[in-house]
Scaffold this active site. Structure first.
Site, PDB file in Angstrom:
ATOM      1  N   TYR A 135       0.859  -1.175   0.000  1.00  0.00           N
ATOM      2  CA  TYR A 135       0.000   0.000   0.000  1.00  0.00           C
ATOM      3  C   TYR A 135       0.902   1.233   0.000  1.00  0.00           C
ATOM      4  CZ  TYR A 135      -3.999  -2.902   1.487  1.00  0.00           C
ATOM      5  OH  TYR A 135      -5.001  -3.844   1.590  1.00  0.00           O
ATOM      6  N   PRO A 181     -16.365  -3.580   1.945  1.00  0.00           N
ATOM      7  CA  PRO A 181     -17.672  -3.951   2.492  1.00  0.00           C
ATOM      8  C   PRO A 181     -18.820  -3.065   2.037  1.00  0.00           C
ATOM      9  CG  PRO A 181     -16.384  -2.778   4.136  1.00  0.00           C
ATOM     10  CD  PRO A 181     -15.466  -3.036   2.977  1.00  0.00           C
ATOM     11  N   LEU A 182     -18.501  -1.963   1.359  1.00  0.00           N
ATOM     12  CA  LEU A 182     -19.552  -1.097   0.814  1.00  0.00           C
ATOM     13  C   LEU A 182     -19.601  -1.165  -0.707  1.00  0.00           C
ATOM     14  CD1 LEU A 182     -19.097   2.027   3.111  1.00  0.00           C
ATOM     15  CD2 LEU A 182     -20.757   0.170   3.324  1.00  0.00           C
ATOM     16  N   GLY A 183     -18.938  -2.168  -1.281  1.00  0.00           N
ATOM     17  CA  GLY A 183     -18.957  -2.327  -2.729  1.00  0.00           C
ATOM     18  C   GLY A 183     -17.790  -1.662  -3.412  1.00  0.00           C
TER      19      GLY A 183
END
Length: 285
Positions: free
Chosen positions: A57, A206-208
């Site tokens: 990252y 987790p939110l797409g």
């Protein structure tokens, strides 16, 4: 916060994913280093004891920020990283998953974070290849790292049910990190197998993903109704649905915003009832 075990660590079910503490495309430094440091420190001060990161990252950017913000690390903080990929000079994500590369990836994480041992490291698979001899060799490298004390636990990421079962035949697995959200439930069999075996399941994005798909969640009438009913944001409803799926689900929502961090951590206090979860299941069937 409620907890679940990640290997030997009892961790709060809402942790923190540090991926967003970089520049655009998870590459380069953040717009504000001071803000990134503040988010990390606030997360730990308010109860987060599970941080997800990776050496690639940035690359190195996020691990350097974690070290600057939190070292020396508080007792009980589980830092979980992943190996199997690297970034080139243009920011492209490339495989870095030969057994010797996995070992170097673990050592790079230890060096940058300035630790002797990590709570867990996920072996991230690049692509959808079936389990085979190559996967066995990758697992062997992870087992060696654990036996030599570099990591407390072995995790898997982006894996199928077949991968998980093959891995469990040769090693203890402490967590699985797969894409999972209201919009993407393809890994439900993996989540269920993890629940049966007491393994933490950690949904990423987790939110797409990509971000524009999140609007399909945030603008859904069922989500809107429940947000008003629970006096919550649409994002909180989507995250609370994940927590309601099974006690072994651990969240690592990421943000570079203190406001969003506090909203994410408050999700642990939202208990959706059966009617609410049924509405969401139906809305995104």
């Amino acid at each position: 916060m409620t907890t679940f075990r990640l290997g030997p660590f009892p961790v709060a079910r809402v942790g923190y994913g540090a991926m967003q503490l970089t520049g655009p495309g998870v590459f380069g430094p953040p717009a504000s280093r001071d803000d990134a440091i503040a988010v990390l420190r606030t997360a730990v001060e308010t109860g987060v004891n599970h941080i997800d990161t990776a050496e690639y990252y940035g690359p190195r950017v996020v691990n350097e920020l974690i070290r600057e913000a939190l070292h020396p690390y508080p007792d009980g903080l589980a830092i979980v990283s992943k190996v199997g990929a690297r970034r080139d000079d243009a920011g492209a994500v490339l495989p870095y998953d030969e057994p010797d590369e996995l070992r170097r990836g673990i050592e790079d994480n230890l060096r940058t974070l300035r630790v002797d041992r990590l709570a867990a490291v996920n072996l991230r698979l690049m692509g959808d290849s079936p389990p085979d001899g190559r996967f066995d060799a990758q697992l062997a490298a992870m087992v060696t790292a654990r036996e030599e004390g570099l990591i407390d636990g072995i995790g898997l990421s982006n894996v199928s049910l077949a991968h998980l079962r093959r891995a469990l035949a040769v090693a203890e697995i402490v967590c699985v990190q797969n894409s999972f959200s209201l919009l993407d439930r393809a890994s439900m069999p993996v989540l269920q197998e993890c629940a049966r075996r007491g393994i933490a399941f950690v949904p990423y994005v987790p939110l797409g993903w990509p971000r524009d798909r999140r609007e399909a969640i945030f603008n859904n009438p069922a989500v809107d109704r429940l947000a008003r009913r629970y006096q919550a944001t649409p994002a909180q409803i989507a995250l609370a649905w994940l927590l309601a799926l099974s006690p072994n689900v651990l969240l690592i929502p990421g943000t570079a915003s203190l406001r969003h961090l506090r909203e994410n951590l408050a999700v642990d206090r939202i208990e959706l009832d059966r009617d609410a979860t049924n509405q969401l299941d139906s809305a995104f069937a």
